[in-house]
Design a protein around this motif. Sequence first.
Motif: not given
Length: 359
Positions: A113-127, A136-140
């Motif tokens: 649920q934490l925010r990634a640098p692009d403003g989305r949550s990691y859960d949103e990016r993962l989906k 792989s880039l998201m995971y890094e």
Amino acid sequence: SAWISIGFAGCAGDAPRPPQRSPEEIQADILALVPARVAQRAAWAVDLQLVFAGLKLVPSAENLCAVLAVTEQESSFNADPPVPNLARVAREEIQRRADALGVPELVVNLALQLRAPDGRSYDERLKAVRTERELSLMYEQFIDEVPLGRRLFVNWNPVRTGGPMQVSVEFAEAHVKAHGYPFPALGSVRHEVFTRRGGLYFGTAHLLGYATTAYGSAMVYRFADFNAGRYASRNAAFQQALAVASGRALDLDGDLVVGASTQPGQTELAARSVAAAIGMDERAIRRELERSESEEFDRSPLRTKVFALAEAKSGRAQPAAVLPRIVLKSPKITRRLTTEWFARRVDERFRRCLASDAG
């Protein structure tokens, strides 16, 4: 030898060498072999010519068609192919790995649920991920940004293969450590795997960059090895001969020793059962089996004696290579597939490529 026919440049001794062709001529040859439907065909041709030069491989029609056939089978000439249901598969894999580390599911959910640098949550990016490179880039970024990320997940990137030939990241990293990398790299070896040229380079090295006398000119066994591991087809043939010699049923999976275990597996136990007949003790048998991931096993006294015993018992010659009998298992695979299925599908593409060259 079969190795000379595969053709690392300079391995043919005093054999007459064909006239040197320019890079442009080789690129033209490759372009003629790349299917017409492929986007950016000229760029694929340039990169593959550079790959063969970097690996010092002979760009024969057989070698080129072998690489093109694997690429078509694995990605349809897409350097970063989309994977169906990747987000779901990745989420399940992350949870499995967290479970293995004793990390509660609640902790994983909160971290995502934490925010990634692009403003989305990691859960949103993962989906939203569609390709292995994106994942792989998201995971890094995830392990860099999330508290305890490096401590808990640094070596647990769920993406283990990638690029146009779906080559193992682990293989690529080991290859660079042993042989270097002839091209400028913008990031890590992992990042290079997901590029067209890098993926072709490591995939071609995995497919053609090793020697064996067991396969002759039959490329289908290299296709099986590409899927199951180097020398798997040669080793499966040894298991088949050993089964005949010992009278014991064995899985023809090409794995002659059980990982790093000192405990004997079924293949080693079968070999021990014929120790007296072949005049080798258990230590010698183990020593030879540990060479089964190298060319040295082609000339192993264990292999020679087991084949001789099998042929004496059966009254017929035993094949030097057979397709391993392995059911493929991966979160990405949704139906029953085998190494033999993979090898024969690629071999069909390989033969069509050669036919187009002959035409």
